[in-house]
Design an enzyme around this catalytic site. Structure first.
Site, PDB file in Angstrom:
ATOM      1  N   HIS A 418     -25.179 -84.417  25.741  1.00 15.37           N
ATOM      2  CA  HIS A 418     -26.414 -84.562  24.972  1.00 15.37           C
ATOM      3  C   HIS A 418     -26.235 -85.551  23.826  1.00 15.37           C
ATOM      4  CE1 HIS A 418     -29.061 -83.525  21.564  1.00 15.37           C
ATOM      5  NE2 HIS A 418     -29.980 -83.453  22.511  1.00 15.37           N
ATOM      6  N   CYS A 748      -5.745-121.069  29.307  1.00 16.04           N
ATOM      7  CA  CYS A 748      -6.128-119.801  28.680  1.00 16.04           C
ATOM      8  C   CYS A 748      -5.367-119.684  27.382  1.00 16.04           C
ATOM      9  CB  CYS A 748      -5.832-118.624  29.604  1.00 16.04           C
ATOM     10  SG  CYS A 748      -4.156-118.569  30.255  1.00 16.04           S
TER      11      CYS A 748
END
Length: 815
Positions: A418, A748
């Site tokens: 919830h 990279c």
């Protein structure tokens, strides 16, 4: 639908009947009528109508009395007083005789159909404005499980009607602008699935945190499903890759996380339910088998396609028959409404200390403020706006308070609890399932709650500085040079799916090993070499695995798969492990297997480990995980990259070992790249190109080894320079040599993110791809576009160039 009917069987309902029976019951009818042929199982039942509720309101002037109370609320009356008064009035009003008679008749017919007298049923509220794409009333009205007998059934229906005016429901309608008297209530009465003897949970047909649409996420706990939805347990979580569901020979399960599941809801002796502790065995077990996960995912995909939108479903397994059932379905209302063209990100700008507590991150935001420690909801006036709510679990009664919070922290719950669901809807960061927040934090303590650092949310001491940015994806230019992502953390991979990147240029296996696996692979293979403490720690980490090596390959494969799935079908370059010996030794169980080296940076690392007696078996486990991702899960966009490969002989030996483990270049489309980070890789580029399918420049190591500078030396930091002519000339040499052999070259590293001039140099050198951190992507893309405009002329970027071999994309199936 006949307006005079009080009760209608699910089989006669469809989604066109939302106005008459609410979204929940209309959806149950829709699936019963239209998806049974596709194998989707829905427990039988019936629904009361909105007209029946209208009769209740019209009896003895109840409608007018409710209107009077709502008017008092808007004049300043306390919410809890107004809600209590309306609920009391509703329960005092007798159910209309015709409604009572039809409920009893339908219940008795359900018993005859099931061959049982007084069968157990679930009684669920379904508001007529509920479960619409623009709003969700889920969980705001009451649900009663294990209801048996006509007297208890009628009582439960009456209590459902009254629950339309819980404090949280009144508050939500006021906030969303719904007219209270225009929202009616239907009640669904459905055969109980004996999940108290098995398990239940929730399914999202997208990733509930990021909105990534190519996965199905299934949460599961033992017992009835209320513990998952309410957040009382930390459930199992199974992630399924949708494209792999299309191939029956593929395994679509790309991640499994076994939750603690410390409690479960079961039948009470005298009706309804109670919560009990789970056994130690249940806590370590999975709730669902691979086959059950696949069946539920198939059903979820069928439901999503039928409705044409992302869905939020609830499922249950019958412990008597072993059958699976879908017990609820509603449109997902948070991620599916998020603007797809805008990327909002938060980032801490201050260096945080050690987290006070951590748990599952909900959302991707940051919030801060004073801790408000509560064990039950309080009056709104007692909760300061902007406070950090800290509690054990939440339920719908907490929602008015949650709306005022800057962040939420709970001891219990998972991503479908919830607290998680409501936090997403409110846009409030939440850290759930911390286990100890209510003990570790204290009232008034100033904290910062960060959900912007991956899958684990963290609570830091103090009010830390942070920034929020928004990127309009429509403003990111197209480029002919690929701009890819460096991704390390699998739990954060999905959050970047909206970026228009050309794939992943670098995914580091060592990060997954360190953070997901957490143990040296050789320690799993040779536990006899460990001391007692390490052996116990390894046993605890791999609990539930009879084969300890399977623990390693599972965790590694799941990590790789999440990253690969996030960019499917674009290429994802996965670098095999490149720990140095001192780093490997720090892993759990690592010291007996690692020598002490004077200079680990140029020692036993990368390719040299893979064929050696000291690590050959460990590399075999890496290969097994990679083969599983590509061949079994179907993620053939994974490209394997070998780091720190010093010689041609070493390249041949590593490729031979890979082939022995079932990873042969060219088979099933497999490409193998090599890191270009050693001068030998540049000098012998054409020879390496005969053995590998592409190159990726590691600029840090290339600079270190070209200039002879320890990159970690503070004393030599002024000498370490990636733009030194010796380094840039090496790059200018490598690119044409590799491309002349048909091999793409990428880079990279951090430098393009920090230095636009270096990015311009790379574009001028003709680099095929640049791979950067996700938060640098937009800026680097702009720099690349500007550099390409200079090199190729205005308007001659992506549309004028042809795609190079690195970005060839596989089809979404086994090749």
């Amino acid at each position: 639908m006949a307006s005079t009917r009080h009760v209608i069987p699910f089989a006669e309902l469809g989604r066109q009947d939302v106005g008459g029976v609410g979204g929940k019951n209309a959806s149950l009818g829709e699936m019963t009528a239209h998806l049974a042929g596709a194998g989707v199982r829905v427990p039988p039942g019936f629904a009361t109508t909105a007209d029946a509720y209208g009769e209740l309101l019209d009896g003895h002037g109840l409608r007018g009395r409710i209107e009077e109370r709502i008017a008092r609320l808007r004049e300043g009356a306390a919410l809890d007083e107004v809600g209590a008064a309306i609920r009391s009035m509703t329960l005092a009003e007798p159910l209309p005789p015709g409604l009572r008679a039809e409920i009893v008749s339908a219940y008795e017919q359900l018993g005859r159909d099931e061959g049982r007298e007084d069968p157990e049923v679930a009684v669920r509220s379904s508001a007529t404005a509920e479960d619409l794409p623009e709003a969700s009333f889920a969980g705001q009205q009451e649900t009663f499980l294990n209801v048996r007998g006509t007297a208890r059934l009628l009582e439960s229906v009456h209590r459902c009607y009254a629950s339309l005016y819980t404090d949280r429901a009144i508050d939500y309608r006021e906030r969303m602008g719904f007219d209270h008297l225009q929202v009616a209530l239907s009640v669904g009465i459905q055969k109980m699935v004996r999940s108290d003897l098995a398990g239940a949970g929730v399914i999202f047909t997208l990733d509930p945190e990021s909105g990534f649409p190519e996965v199905i996420v299934i949460s599961a706990a033992f017992g009835l499903g209320e513990t998952v939805v309410s957040g009382q347990v930390d459930p199992d979580e199974y992630t399924v890759f949708k494209p792999s569901l299309r191939g029956p020979e593929l395994d679509p399960l790309i991640d499994v996380r076994v939750g603690a599941k410390r409690r479960k809801a079961v039948y009470a002796e005298h009706g309804l339910t109670r919560t009990v502790e789970t056994t130690a065995e249940e806590r370590s077990q999975r709730v669902l088998t691979d086959a059950e996960v696949r069946l539920l995912a198939d059903w979820a995909l069928t439901v999503e396609r039928h409705y044409g939108c992302p869905m939020d479903l609830e499922w249950a397994k019958d412990g008597l028959t072993g059958d699976l059932w879908i017990v609820q379905a509603r449109p997902e209302t948070v991620q599916s409404r998020r603007a797809a063209s805008t990327l909002r990100r938060c980032r801490l700008t201050a260096t945080p200390g050690t987290p006070l507590v951590d748990g599952t991150a909900v959302g991707e935001a940051i919030g801060s403020g004073p801790v408000v420690l509560l064990d039950s909801p309080v009056d709104l006036d007692r909760f300061p706006s902007g406070g950090v709510l800290v509690t054990g679990i939440t339920d719908p009664d907490w929602e008015p308070i949650m709306k005022r919070a800057s962040a939420i922290v709970t001891d219990h719950g998972g991503r479908t609890s919830h607290a998680a669901i409501v936090s997403r809807e409110l846009g409030v960061p939440a850290v759930v399932g911390t286990g100890r927040a209510t003990q570790a934090l204290h009232d008034g303590q100033e904290v910062t709650v960060s959900c912007a650092e991956g899958g684990r949310g963290k609570v830091y001491d103090g009010l830390l500085a942070y920034e929020e940015t928004e990127t309009d994806l429509a403003d990111i230019p197209a480029t002919r040079t690929y701009v890819m992502l460096n991704l390390a953390d699998p739990s954060a991979a999905f959050r970047w799916w909206r970026l228009p990147a050309d794939g992943v240029g670098l995914a580091r296996l060592e990060f997954i090993v360190a953070h997901q696996v957490k143990v040296h692979p050789m320690a799993l293979l040779h536990p006899e070499r460990l001391d007692h403490a390490d052996r116990c720690a390894v046993d605890q980490l791999a609990e539930g695995y009879l084969d300890r090596t399977r623990y390693f390959t599972d965790r590694l494969a799941y990590g790789i798969a999440r990253i690969a799935a996030s960019r499917w079908p674009a290429p994802v370059v996965v670098r095999t492990s490149d720990f140095k010996t001192n780093e490997y030794a720090r892993l759990l169980g690592g010291r007996p297997f690692e020598p002490v080296e004077a200079n680990p940076m140029i020692g036993w690392r990368g390719a040299s480990r893979y064929y050696s007696d000291g690590y050959r078996e460990g590399f075999a486990l890496e290969c097994q995980a990679l083969r599983r991702v590509r061949d079994e899960m179907g993620l053939t966009n994974v490209i394997i990259m070998i780091p720190f490969c010093r010689t041609l002989e070493e390249a041949d030996r590593v490729l031979d070992v890979m082939a022995e483990e079932g990873l042969r270049r060219g088979e099933n489309g497999l490409k193998v790249y090599v890191m270009a980070e050693i001068p030998a890789n540049v000098i012998l580029a054409q020879d390496f190109a005969e053995r590998f399918d592409g190159f990726s420049i590691g600029s840090n190591d290339l600079t270190q080894l070209t200039l002879g500078v320890d990159r970690d030396s503070e004393a030599l930091a002024h000498v370490f320079d990636e733009t030194d002519p010796a380094v840039t000339r090496s790059i200018q040499t490598l690119v044409p040599r590799a491309q002349s052999a048909g091999r793409p070259v990428g880079l990279c590293g951090q430098r393009p993110s920090d230095d636009p001039a270096f990015t311009e140099f790379l574009v001028k050198a003709g680099i095929d791809s640049i791979s950067v951190a996700p938060d640098s992507f937009a800026a680097v893309k702009q720099h690349v576009a500007a550099a390409e405009a200079v090199r190729y002329g205005e308007g001659r970027t992506a549309s004028s160039g042809t795609r190079r071999p690195q970005a060839e994309q596989p089809s979404p199936s086994r090749q």
